[in-house]
Scaffold this motif. Sequence first.
Motif, PDB file in Angstrom:
ATOM      1  N   CYS A 107      -8.115   3.184   9.735  1.00 51.78           N
ATOM      2  CA  CYS A 107      -8.054   1.947   8.974  1.00 51.78           C
ATOM      3  C   CYS A 107      -7.065   1.001   9.642  1.00 51.78           C
ATOM      4  N   THR A 108      -7.516  -0.231   9.941  1.00 54.95           N
ATOM      5  CA  THR A 108      -6.649  -1.200  10.609  1.00 54.95           C
ATOM      6  C   THR A 108      -7.009  -2.626  10.196  1.00 54.95           C
ATOM      7  N   ASN A 109      -5.987  -3.447  10.021  1.00 55.49           N
ATOM      8  CA  ASN A 109      -6.142  -4.881   9.755  1.00 55.49           C
ATOM      9  C   ASN A 109      -6.972  -5.174   8.508  1.00 55.49           C
ATOM     10  N   THR A 110      -6.973  -4.268   7.540  1.00 56.87           N
ATOM     11  CA  THR A 110      -7.696  -4.488   6.284  1.00 56.87           C
ATOM     12  C   THR A 110      -7.214  -3.518   5.231  1.00 56.87           C
ATOM     13  N   SER A 111      -7.616  -3.769   3.999  1.00 62.00           N
ATOM     14  CA  SER A 111      -7.438  -2.799   2.919  1.00 62.00           C
ATOM     15  C   SER A 111      -8.696  -1.942   2.857  1.00 62.00           C
ATOM     16  N   TRP A 159      -7.121  -5.740  16.544  1.00 63.75           N
ATOM     17  CA  TRP A 159      -7.618  -6.860  15.744  1.00 63.75           C
ATOM     18  C   TRP A 159      -6.498  -7.450  14.890  1.00 63.75           C
ATOM     19  N   GLY A 160      -6.578  -8.725  14.622  1.00 63.73           N
ATOM     20  CA  GLY A 160      -5.627  -9.373  13.744  1.00 63.73           C
ATOM     21  C   GLY A 160      -4.372  -9.866  14.442  1.00 63.73           C
ATOM     22  N   LYS A 161      -3.484 -10.444  13.632  1.00 64.55           N
ATOM     23  CA  LYS A 161      -2.236 -11.009  14.145  1.00 64.55           C
ATOM     24  C   LYS A 161      -1.179  -9.925  14.264  1.00 64.55           C
ATOM     25  N   GLU A 162      -0.601  -9.795  15.417  1.00 59.30           N
ATOM     26  CA  GLU A 162       0.383  -8.752  15.675  1.00 59.30           C
ATOM     27  C   GLU A 162       1.518  -8.813  14.657  1.00 59.30           C
ATOM     28  N   GLY A 163       1.887  -7.677  14.148  1.00 60.69           N
ATOM     29  CA  GLY A 163       2.935  -7.572  13.149  1.00 60.69           C
ATOM     30  C   GLY A 163       2.428  -7.660  11.727  1.00 60.69           C
ATOM     31  N   LYS A 164       1.183  -8.144  11.546  1.00 56.18           N
ATOM     32  CA  LYS A 164       0.593  -8.259  10.214  1.00 56.18           C
ATOM     33  C   LYS A 164      -0.785  -7.611  10.135  1.00 56.18           C
ATOM     34  N   ASN A 165      -1.070  -6.810  11.122  1.00 56.12           N
ATOM     35  CA  ASN A 165      -2.417  -6.234  11.207  1.00 56.12           C
ATOM     36  C   ASN A 165      -2.461  -4.736  10.958  1.00 56.12           C
ATOM     37  N   GLY A 166      -1.528  -4.277  10.136  1.00 54.64           N
ATOM     38  CA  GLY A 166      -1.571  -2.873   9.739  1.00 54.64           C
ATOM     39  C   GLY A 166      -2.714  -2.611   8.776  1.00 54.64           C
ATOM     40  N   GLY A 167      -2.810  -1.394   8.315  1.00 50.10           N
ATOM     41  CA  GLY A 167      -3.860  -1.027   7.378  1.00 50.10           C
ATOM     42  C   GLY A 167      -3.295  -0.585   6.044  1.00 50.10           C
ATOM     43  N   LYS A 168      -4.086  -0.737   4.999  1.00 51.88           N
ATOM     44  CA  LYS A 168      -3.755  -0.229   3.673  1.00 51.88           C
ATOM     45  C   LYS A 168      -4.919   0.639   3.221  1.00 51.88           C
ATOM     46  N   CYS A 169      -4.622   1.899   2.944  1.00 51.19           N
ATOM     47  CA  CYS A 169      -5.711   2.835   2.632  1.00 51.19           C
ATOM     48  C   CYS A 169      -5.418   3.633   1.370  1.00 51.19           C
ATOM     49  N   VAL A 170      -6.391   3.665   0.467  1.00 50.06           N
ATOM     50  CA  VAL A 170      -6.376   4.573  -0.678  1.00 50.06           C
ATOM     51  C   VAL A 170      -7.404   5.663  -0.377  1.00 50.06           C
TER      52      VAL A 170
END
Length: 535
Positions: free
Chosen positions: A412-416, A442-453
């Motif tokens: 999971c990356t750059n999204t929930s 993908w996404g803007k560096e530093g803000k492109n982590g993932g959030k996973c449930v």
Amino acid sequence: MKKTYTLLLIAALIISASSCSSETKTVQELTSLSSEPSTTTKELISVSSDSSTTAQEVSSGTEPTMTASSETSAATVISSDDKETDSTTAIAAATTTETANTTTTAATTVASTTKAPETTVTTTARSKESETTAETTSATTSTILETTTAVTEKPRYDNSAEYTASVLKDGDSLTGGTYSATGKDESVLEASGNVKASVTGAILKKISGDASSADDSSFKGLNAGVRAYGSADVTLTDCVIEADAKNATGVFAYDNGVIHISDSTVNVTGGGAGGVQVAGGGTLYGNNLTVTSASKAAIRSDRGGGIMVIDGGTYTSEGSSGCPVIYSTADITVKNAVGVSKQSRAVIIEGKNSVSLENCTLTGNDQSTKSGSIRANVLLYQSASGDAKEGTSVFSMTGGKMISQSGAMFYCTNTSSVVNLNNAELVLSDTGDLLIVSAGRWGKEGKNGGKCVFNAEDQALEGNITVDSISSLELNLKNSTYKGAISNEGKVTVTLDSGSKWELTGDSYITEFNGDVSNIISNGYKLYVNGKQIL
């Protein structure tokens, strides 16, 4: 008195001969039903009124002889065995007279070589002859019908007639034929507007003629083998669709178009196109398909999304990193299917879209080589290309089997994202990674982590979990087991219900734990919760 006996004898002989003749005729008529091109046996029936009557059977294969003795009681017997190669019928009839209290006895025997189970019908009194004949006729009919050799079926559809590309009209119902398209931006069959049409048993070939716009091909279905849009409704049954041109999708539903396709084969060999696809709000229902795609996903959607429901079949994607079994910018449900991606991931979900699998077996072999790529079997991400709305990507799997031949099982990356697993078998690659939640390319560096449930119910999980500093994970286990270690630099919450267990395979670091610590098996490893060791 002698004259009386003589008259009685003559009457008995006439009755006996009449009965046998009638019965013989019935059997002969039924036997004629079984004549086939491959059958060489002929039945010749002879009836004699002599006291020592002998039945003669003539067959091209064998010539058995049956003789009725003067003391034979009246009986009818039907027998069969399990041989399938030939069918021989023999009928013998005999009559006997006595000078005192004249008694006439008739015996008829039918012996058949057939697949039917053995059946015996017997009568012992003259008054039952008519009933016996009916039973004999019924049994013989069944025997003959079962021994009849099936005539080779003709092809179900005639594809000899050749047609050029066609625009379907409302009410069209096409059967058979071969349709071809060779022009630029030209579909083999196309329907738009208030049109409802069906095509059965046709061969549809997009032989040549590349799309003038790759985007219009991918977003609108331009140049597809079969295309339905603008509320058109097309049903395809028992068809073969071949697309060899560049940017020519096999079957495409767009702009509220609906396609129902079943028992069909879709083979896409041209570049830049998928197998079966929706975009711009199209809907596609597929049942028992065989789909092969050379460069894009076998089951695919693109900008504007739509709905896809697939049940049964085999789906093969042969291309490189952009060629998973399923690529979703829509809501896609797949049941009872087998899918293989030879050089890419099994599933990719982009943005606010979903994939739901039920009793499927999917195999991925991610060979991504681009800088910043993390290999994984299921990718949940946001490309920011505009093809998918931002939001939560959802992957659900009930039953079935997911096989990763390269990289982690989930990434999971750059999204929930939400992952729901229920009684699914997961086969990890040699890396042993179950889940990675982190930044990527993908996404803007530093803000492109993932959030996973990550929700697991009645599920066995195994493998390592990694969460980077700008990402988060909620791992919820219900009546499930997890065997693995968690490496965390971000935020991780683990919740175990009373029926779940976590077996550590290495030191693990989480920020929150909910449940009974006694359900954690340490195996000598340490567990840290928000920096504090609890095991």
